[in-house]
Design a protein around this motif. Structure first.
Motif, PDB file in Angstrom:
ATOM      1  N   ILE A   2     -90.231  53.365  -2.456  1.00  0.00           N
ATOM      2  CA  ILE A   2     -91.149  53.467  -3.617  1.00  0.00           C
ATOM      3  C   ILE A   2     -90.980  52.696  -4.649  1.00  0.00           C
ATOM      4  O   ILE A   2     -89.692  52.328  -5.028  1.00  0.00           O
ATOM      5  CB  ILE A   2     -91.037  54.989  -4.086  1.00  0.00           C
ATOM      6  CG1 ILE A   2     -92.299  55.222  -5.142  1.00  0.00           C
ATOM      7  CG2 ILE A   2     -89.642  55.323  -4.801  1.00  0.00           C
ATOM      8  CD1 ILE A   2     -92.446  56.785  -5.356  1.00  0.00           C
ATOM      9  N   SER A   3     -91.908  52.049  -5.159  1.00  0.00           N
ATOM     10  CA  SER A   3     -91.760  50.930  -6.384  1.00  0.00           C
ATOM     11  C   SER A   3     -91.712  51.591  -7.493  1.00  0.00           C
ATOM     12  O   SER A   3     -92.016  52.887  -7.848  1.00  0.00           O
ATOM     13  CB  SER A   3     -93.127  49.978  -6.235  1.00  0.00           C
ATOM     14  OG  SER A   3     -94.272  50.645  -6.742  1.00  0.00           O
ATOM     15  N   LYS A   4     -91.201  50.714  -8.487  1.00  0.00           N
ATOM     16  CA  LYS A   4     -91.207  51.254  -9.835  1.00  0.00           C
ATOM     17  C   LYS A   4     -92.555  51.763 -10.736  1.00  0.00           C
ATOM     18  O   LYS A   4     -92.516  52.595 -11.301  1.00  0.00           O
ATOM     19  CB  LYS A   4     -90.273  50.376 -10.975  1.00  0.00           C
ATOM     20  CG  LYS A   4     -88.982  50.133 -10.398  1.00  0.00           C
ATOM     21  CD  LYS A   4     -88.229  48.988 -11.199  1.00  0.00           C
ATOM     22  CE  LYS A   4     -88.419  47.564 -10.633  1.00  0.00           C
ATOM     23  NZ  LYS A   4     -87.818  46.407 -11.567  1.00  0.00           N
ATOM     24  N   GLN A   5     -93.571  50.761 -10.133  1.00  0.00           N
ATOM     25  CA  GLN A   5     -94.782  51.071 -10.541  1.00  0.00           C
ATOM     26  C   GLN A   5     -95.259  52.339 -10.059  1.00  0.00           C
ATOM     27  O   GLN A   5     -96.022  53.038 -10.918  1.00  0.00           O
ATOM     28  CB  GLN A   5     -95.724  49.799 -10.209  1.00  0.00           C
ATOM     29  CG  GLN A   5     -97.171  49.927 -10.808  1.00  0.00           C
ATOM     30  CD  GLN A   5     -96.963  50.253 -12.274  1.00  0.00           C
ATOM     31  OE1 GLN A   5     -96.454  49.399 -12.906  1.00  0.00           O
ATOM     32  NE2 GLN A   5     -97.616  50.975 -13.021  1.00  0.00           N
ATOM     33  N   GLN A   6     -95.003  52.968  -8.999  1.00  0.00           N
ATOM     34  CA  GLN A   6     -95.555  53.901  -8.297  1.00  0.00           C
ATOM     35  C   GLN A   6     -94.917  55.056  -9.013  1.00  0.00           C
ATOM     36  O   GLN A   6     -95.576  56.172  -9.385  1.00  0.00           O
ATOM     37  CB  GLN A   6     -95.229  54.241  -6.725  1.00  0.00           C
ATOM     38  CG  GLN A   6     -96.053  53.172  -5.944  1.00  0.00           C
ATOM     39  CD  GLN A   6     -95.471  53.435  -4.396  1.00  0.00           C
ATOM     40  OE1 GLN A   6     -94.443  52.893  -4.218  1.00  0.00           O
ATOM     41  NE2 GLN A   6     -96.446  53.560  -3.449  1.00  0.00           N
ATOM     42  N   ILE A   7     -93.577  54.931  -9.331  1.00  0.00           N
ATOM     43  CA  ILE A   7     -92.869  56.013 -10.096  1.00  0.00           C
ATOM     44  C   ILE A   7     -93.653  56.046 -11.619  1.00  0.00           C
ATOM     45  O   ILE A   7     -93.962  57.217 -12.194  1.00  0.00           O
ATOM     46  CB  ILE A   7     -91.483  55.729 -10.279  1.00  0.00           C
ATOM     47  CG1 ILE A   7     -90.940  55.766  -8.923  1.00  0.00           C
ATOM     48  CG2 ILE A   7     -90.605  56.689 -11.244  1.00  0.00           C
ATOM     49  CD1 ILE A   7     -89.363  55.147  -9.094  1.00  0.00           C
ATOM     50  N   LEU A   8     -93.884  55.070 -12.424  1.00  0.00           N
ATOM     51  CA  LEU A   8     -94.421  54.991 -13.410  1.00  0.00           C
ATOM     52  C   LEU A   8     -96.124  55.587 -13.462  1.00  0.00           C
ATOM     53  O   LEU A   8     -96.286  56.328 -14.289  1.00  0.00           O
ATOM     54  CB  LEU A   8     -94.627  53.688 -14.088  1.00  0.00           C
ATOM     55  CG  LEU A   8     -93.085  53.031 -14.601  1.00  0.00           C
ATOM     56  CD1 LEU A   8     -93.212  51.604 -15.240  1.00  0.00           C
ATOM     57  CD2 LEU A   8     -92.538  53.908 -15.672  1.00  0.00           C
ATOM     58  N   ASN A  13     -99.680  59.934 -14.882  1.00  0.00           N
ATOM     59  CA  ASN A  13    -100.704  61.106 -14.404  1.00  0.00           C
ATOM     60  C   ASN A  13    -100.316  62.273 -14.452  1.00  0.00           C
ATOM     61  O   ASN A  13    -101.016  63.227 -14.472  1.00  0.00           O
ATOM     62  CB  ASN A  13    -100.664  60.636 -12.915  1.00  0.00           C
ATOM     63  CG  ASN A  13    -102.087  61.752 -12.297  1.00  0.00           C
ATOM     64  OD1 ASN A  13    -103.101  61.392 -12.699  1.00  0.00           O
ATOM     65  ND2 ASN A  13    -101.414  62.558 -11.314  1.00  0.00           N
ATOM     66  N   ARG A  14     -99.006  62.733 -14.854  1.00  0.00           N
ATOM     67  CA  ARG A  14     -98.302  63.804 -14.969  1.00  0.00           C
ATOM     68  C   ARG A  14     -98.681  64.353 -16.423  1.00  0.00           C
ATOM     69  O   ARG A  14     -98.719  63.718 -17.203  1.00  0.00           O
ATOM     70  CB  ARG A  14     -96.894  63.922 -14.751  1.00  0.00           C
ATOM     71  CG  ARG A  14     -96.280  65.322 -14.772  1.00  0.00           C
ATOM     72  CD  ARG A  14     -94.834  65.458 -15.344  1.00  0.00           C
ATOM     73  NE  ARG A  14     -94.894  65.478 -16.897  1.00  0.00           N
ATOM     74  CZ  ARG A  14     -95.303  66.177 -17.749  1.00  0.00           C
ATOM     75  NH1 ARG A  14     -95.699  67.489 -17.079  1.00  0.00           N
ATOM     76  NH2 ARG A  14     -95.492  66.095 -19.028  1.00  0.00           N
ATOM     77  N   TYR A  15     -98.868  65.715 -16.432  1.00  0.00           N
ATOM     78  CA  TYR A  15     -99.381  66.166 -17.760  1.00  0.00           C
ATOM     79  C   TYR A  15     -99.038  67.884 -17.649  1.00  0.00           C
ATOM     80  O   TYR A  15     -98.886  68.411 -16.419  1.00  0.00           O
ATOM     81  CB  TYR A  15    -100.702  65.999 -18.281  1.00  0.00           C
ATOM     82  CG  TYR A  15    -101.747  66.803 -17.886  1.00  0.00           C
ATOM     83  CD1 TYR A  15    -102.395  67.773 -18.788  1.00  0.00           C
ATOM     84  CD2 TYR A  15    -102.088  66.904 -16.473  1.00  0.00           C
ATOM     85  CE1 TYR A  15    -103.493  68.623 -18.243  1.00  0.00           C
ATOM     86  CE2 TYR A  15    -103.256  67.468 -16.052  1.00  0.00           C
ATOM     87  CZ  TYR A  15    -103.851  68.368 -16.803  1.00  0.00           C
ATOM     88  OH  TYR A  15    -104.633  69.081 -16.565  1.00  0.00           O
ATOM     89  N   ALA A  16     -98.984  68.431 -18.804  1.00  0.00           N
ATOM     90  CA  ALA A  16     -98.696  69.739 -18.815  1.00  0.00           C
ATOM     91  C   ALA A  16     -99.960  70.583 -18.493  1.00  0.00           C
ATOM     92  O   ALA A  16    -100.823  70.723 -19.417  1.00  0.00           O
ATOM     93  CB  ALA A  16     -98.131  70.570 -20.206  1.00  0.00           C
ATOM     94  N   CYS A  17    -100.488  70.748 -17.052  1.00  0.00           N
ATOM     95  CA  CYS A  17    -101.488  71.355 -16.872  1.00  0.00           C
ATOM     96  C   CYS A  17    -101.898  72.527 -17.503  1.00  0.00           C
ATOM     97  O   CYS A  17    -101.344  73.655 -17.502  1.00  0.00           O
ATOM     98  CB  CYS A  17    -101.620  71.528 -15.392  1.00  0.00           C
ATOM     99  SG  CYS A  17    -103.167  72.243 -14.387  1.00  0.00           S
TER     100      CYS A  17
END
Length: 220
Positions: A2-8, A13-17
């Motif tokens: 997995i690339s660094k960009q994919q991790i970033l 994209n993650r947030y407190a839903c």
């Protein structure tokens, strides 16, 4: 790999839903993956001071919903809800049976190494971190539970699953309510934090964070 960009990208994209789609469920394989990243998380002295309860019982969900304001709009619609418990002083204090088992049976350390660990660990608890009360041990264990929580949130985001860390609840009231339902022994565990997992019902507003240079300093 997995690339660094994919991790970033996953972090962006993650947030407190805030709300979940009740019609979308996490597969058992994905749920096990998320929980496995919690199990494999680092902990001080390798003591793993946590336990993870996946709440599937409807009555327990309703109980948490009615007490925990932070879970009220999430627990009934999210795919899975996890309660994270912190081990109590009885397990983590020097000389406990739990620590003996962890070092001898889980870590499989030789007796002479265990003896060295015991002296070092006792000094750490009593003199360096001042872990001399039940409250101090609980706070120490909870900080480590948050490491596992963070890994769960990140691993979920990396496979496209949303999450919400939940600490919006009256601690003693909810802890006592879960104990009364027989979920765990209060002498061994105490509620630390909770988390919801599932799929978002709508798109969030754009992520905002302070600038990199505002939060990172290089000390040379």
């Amino acid at each position: 790999m997995i690339s660094k960009q994919q991790i970033l990208d996953a972090y962006h994209n993650r947030y407190a839903c805030k709300s979940y789609d009740p019609n979308k469920k996490i597969s058992q394989d994905d749920l096990t993956f998320i929980l496995e990243t919690a199990r494999l998380s680092p902990s001080s002295f390798g003591l793993e001071p946590w336990r993870f309860l996946v709440i599937e019982n409807q009555q327990i969900k309703e109980l948490i919903r009615d007490i925990a304001w932070g879970a009220k709009d999430k627990i009934m619609d999210c795919s899975h809800f996890v309660v994270i418990l912190a081990r109590q002083q009885s397990a983590l204090q020097p000389g406990s049976e739990y620590i003996r088992q962890q070092r001898a049976e889980i870590m499989k350390l030789p007796a002479e190494v265990i003896a060295l660990y015991e002296g070092f660990y006792r000094n750490f608890c009593e003199n360096e971190f001042n872990l001399n009360t039940e409250e101090a041990y609980y706070a120490w264990a909870s900080r480590q539970c948050y490491i596992a929580l963070g890994n769960m949130l990140t691993s979920a985001a990396m496979i496209g699953i949303d999450s919400t860390p939940v600490e919006g609840f009256p601690l003693e009231k909810l802890n006592n309510a879960l104990v009364e339902k027989g979920l765990y022994d209060p002498q061994a565990f105490k509620l630390s934090v909770m988390a919801a997992f599932g799929y978002r019902a709508g798109e969030p507003r754009a992520k905002t964070r302070r600038a990199f240079d505002d939060v990172v300093s290089y000390i040379k």
